[in-house]
Motif scaffolding. Sequence first.
Motif, PDB file in Angstrom:
ATOM      1  N   ASP A  59     -22.847   0.859  18.834  1.00 44.64           N
ATOM      2  CA  ASP A  59     -21.626   1.635  18.653  1.00 44.64           C
ATOM      3  C   ASP A  59     -20.565   1.182  19.639  1.00 44.64           C
ATOM      4  OD1 ASP A  59     -22.469   3.587  16.598  1.00 44.64           O
ATOM      5  OD2 ASP A  59     -23.911   4.193  18.130  1.00 44.64           O
ATOM      6  N   ILE A  61     -16.639   1.814  20.518  1.00 45.82           N
ATOM      7  CA  ILE A  61     -15.532   2.715  20.253  1.00 45.82           C
ATOM      8  C   ILE A  61     -14.284   2.226  20.987  1.00 45.82           C
ATOM      9  CG2 ILE A  61     -17.054   4.703  19.859  1.00 45.82           C
ATOM     10  CD1 ILE A  61     -16.145   5.702  22.688  1.00 45.82           C
ATOM     11  N   GLU A  73     -11.300  -1.918  11.681  1.00 49.29           N
ATOM     12  CA  GLU A  73     -12.625  -1.791  12.295  1.00 49.29           C
ATOM     13  C   GLU A  73     -13.556  -2.891  11.788  1.00 49.29           C
ATOM     14  OE1 GLU A  73     -13.877   2.192  11.411  1.00 49.29           O
ATOM     15  OE2 GLU A  73     -12.446   3.081  12.805  1.00 49.29           O
ATOM     16  N   LYS A  92     -15.780   1.815  15.765  1.00 48.06           N
ATOM     17  CA  LYS A  92     -15.098   3.022  15.295  1.00 48.06           C
ATOM     18  C   LYS A  92     -13.913   3.356  16.199  1.00 48.06           C
ATOM     19  CE  LYS A  92     -18.087   4.137  11.995  1.00 48.06           C
ATOM     20  NZ  LYS A  92     -18.475   2.838  11.531  1.00 48.06           N
ATOM     21  N   ASN A  93     -12.759   3.489  15.575  1.00 49.91           N
ATOM     22  CA  ASN A  93     -11.547   3.913  16.263  1.00 49.91           C
ATOM     23  C   ASN A  93     -11.591   5.431  16.426  1.00 49.91           C
ATOM     24  OD1 ASN A  93      -8.977   4.477  17.176  1.00 49.91           O
ATOM     25  ND2 ASN A  93      -7.934   3.345  15.540  1.00 49.91           N
ATOM     26  N   GLN A  94     -11.609   5.897  17.647  1.00 51.64           N
ATOM     27  CA  GLN A  94     -11.702   7.335  17.895  1.00 51.64           C
ATOM     28  C   GLN A  94     -10.441   8.083  17.456  1.00 51.64           C
ATOM     29  OE1 GLN A  94     -14.831   8.777  19.045  1.00 51.64           O
ATOM     30  NE2 GLN A  94     -15.093   6.768  18.124  1.00 51.64           N
ATOM     31  N   SER A 109     -10.610   7.747  23.833  1.00 52.28           N
ATOM     32  CA  SER A 109     -12.047   7.514  23.634  1.00 52.28           C
ATOM     33  C   SER A 109     -12.859   8.571  24.368  1.00 52.28           C
ATOM     34  CB  SER A 109     -12.435   6.119  24.114  1.00 52.28           C
ATOM     35  OG  SER A 109     -11.947   5.146  23.221  1.00 52.28           O
TER      36      SER A 109
END
Length: 184
Positions: A59, A61, A73, A92-94, A109
């Motif tokens: 993951d 971010i 992404e 994943k773009n927060q 983030s």
Amino acid sequence: MSKYEDQLIDIIKNDSYIMSILEAVEKLNLNDAWVSAGLIRNKVWDVLHNSNTPINDIDVIYFDSTDTSWETEKKLEQKLESLLPNQPWSVKNQARMHLKNGLAPYTSSYDGVAHFTEIPTAIAVRLRKNELEVMAPYGLEDLFNKIVQPTPYFQKDSKLHVIYIKRMQEKEWHKTWGDLSIEL
């Protein structure tokens, strides 16, 4: 720096695989970018249990409110793939992840990590200029003491608490790390 933060940094520094991941992510020069969640949590639990579980995903971010497209992404995952091939990258773009649980937009983030489901997963690490940085909105005590409980957001809101309960049932972490204390 807490004793747990020192321990986490030592664990990460002594893992050449995770260090190579952090180096690849740093090369992207993304705003507020971190490696988070399961990779870090599982590594700590593996060390505490003298085990070695498979990597499900990595993951990554970051936070960019100017471009919240899924396509961006995927392009970032492709760049990571070119830097460190054959890895289960998940970027994943927060700035858009609040939509997953119907929450207000996140501001960073850190805010995104604070909204993760459970406390020992609400962690992230990054490499900046050869220094490891740790982000842990709720500290590292639960992680190192093998305690799983929902983050405050998933404790207060009954709809979110149901998501936490379902996640705990699906993950079945107690089968991998037998002495976890999982709050339901």
